[in-house]
Design a protein around this motif. Structure first.
Motif, PDB file in Angstrom:
ATOM      1  N   ALA A 123       0.848  -1.191   0.000  1.00 39.40           N
ATOM      2  CA  ALA A 123       0.000   0.000   0.000  1.00 39.40           C
ATOM      3  C   ALA A 123       0.886   1.244   0.000  1.00 39.40           C
ATOM      4  CB  ALA A 123      -0.896  -0.007   1.236  1.00 39.40           C
ATOM      5  N   ALA A 124       0.300   2.369  -0.337  1.00 39.09           N
ATOM      6  CA  ALA A 124       1.050   3.624  -0.398  1.00 39.09           C
ATOM      7  C   ALA A 124       1.629   3.995   0.964  1.00 39.09           C
ATOM      8  CB  ALA A 124       0.156   4.741  -0.914  1.00 39.09           C
ATOM      9  N   THR A 171      10.198   4.039   2.743  1.00 37.38           N
ATOM     10  CA  THR A 171      11.027   5.083   2.146  1.00 37.38           C
ATOM     11  C   THR A 171      11.629   5.987   3.211  1.00 37.38           C
ATOM     12  OG1 THR A 171       9.653   5.035   0.170  1.00 37.38           O
ATOM     13  CG2 THR A 171      11.039   6.968   0.472  1.00 37.38           C
ATOM     14  N   VAL A 187       4.777   1.944   1.549  1.00 40.32           N
ATOM     15  CA  VAL A 187       5.891   2.450   0.737  1.00 40.32           C
ATOM     16  C   VAL A 187       6.456   3.727   1.364  1.00 40.32           C
ATOM     17  CG1 VAL A 187       6.504   3.419  -1.514  1.00 40.32           C
ATOM     18  CG2 VAL A 187       5.043   1.401  -1.379  1.00 40.32           C
ATOM     19  N   LEU A 188       5.579   4.595   1.853  1.00 38.68           N
ATOM     20  CA  LEU A 188       6.018   5.831   2.502  1.00 38.68           C
ATOM     21  C   LEU A 188       6.837   5.519   3.761  1.00 38.68           C
ATOM     22  CD1 LEU A 188       5.818   8.951   2.600  1.00 38.68           C
ATOM     23  CD2 LEU A 188       3.793   8.632   4.022  1.00 38.68           C
TER      24      LEU A 188
END
Length: 106
Positions: free
Chosen positions: A74-75, A82, A78-79
């Motif tokens: 999911a976004a 990161t 990933v955030l």
């Protein structure tokens, strides 16, 4: 679905965690970018549920499964991952700048 406060706390936590671990590893091993090189392996262990030996025994099945897992993140995930990578890179930058200014760590 992850709530916004959980994502924000996780982003800060991953940044600080991997900055600290990277700073200590860089200081002890005298390699400025060691955590930035190790971080993708750490991410693979966080994301994947397979054992390490599976990558040796059946690599043709294990690596495509890992790529599918990376693609299905999911976004928010990933955030968060990161931010950990940014923390690892920032620890290398911090060690480099401290060494350039004359500070010797171990």
């Amino acid at each position: 679905m992850i709530s916004l406060p959980v994502v924000l706390i996780s982003v800060v936590l991953f940044f600080v965690l991997f900055f600290g671990i990277g700073f200590l590893l860089n200081m002890l091993l005298r390699m400025s970018w060691i955590m930035a090189l190790i971080y993708p392996i750490v991410c693979a262990f966080i994301i994947n549920d397979q054992k390490l030996i599976d990558f040796v025994r059946t690599p043709l099945e294990s690596f495509p499964n890992l790529i599918v897992k990376f693609g299905s993140l999911a976004a928010a995930d990933v955030l968060i991952l990161t931010s950990g990578l940014i923390g690892a890179v920032m620890s290398g930058i911090a060690i480099k700048s401290l060494r350039k200014r004359g500070y010797q760590m171990f």
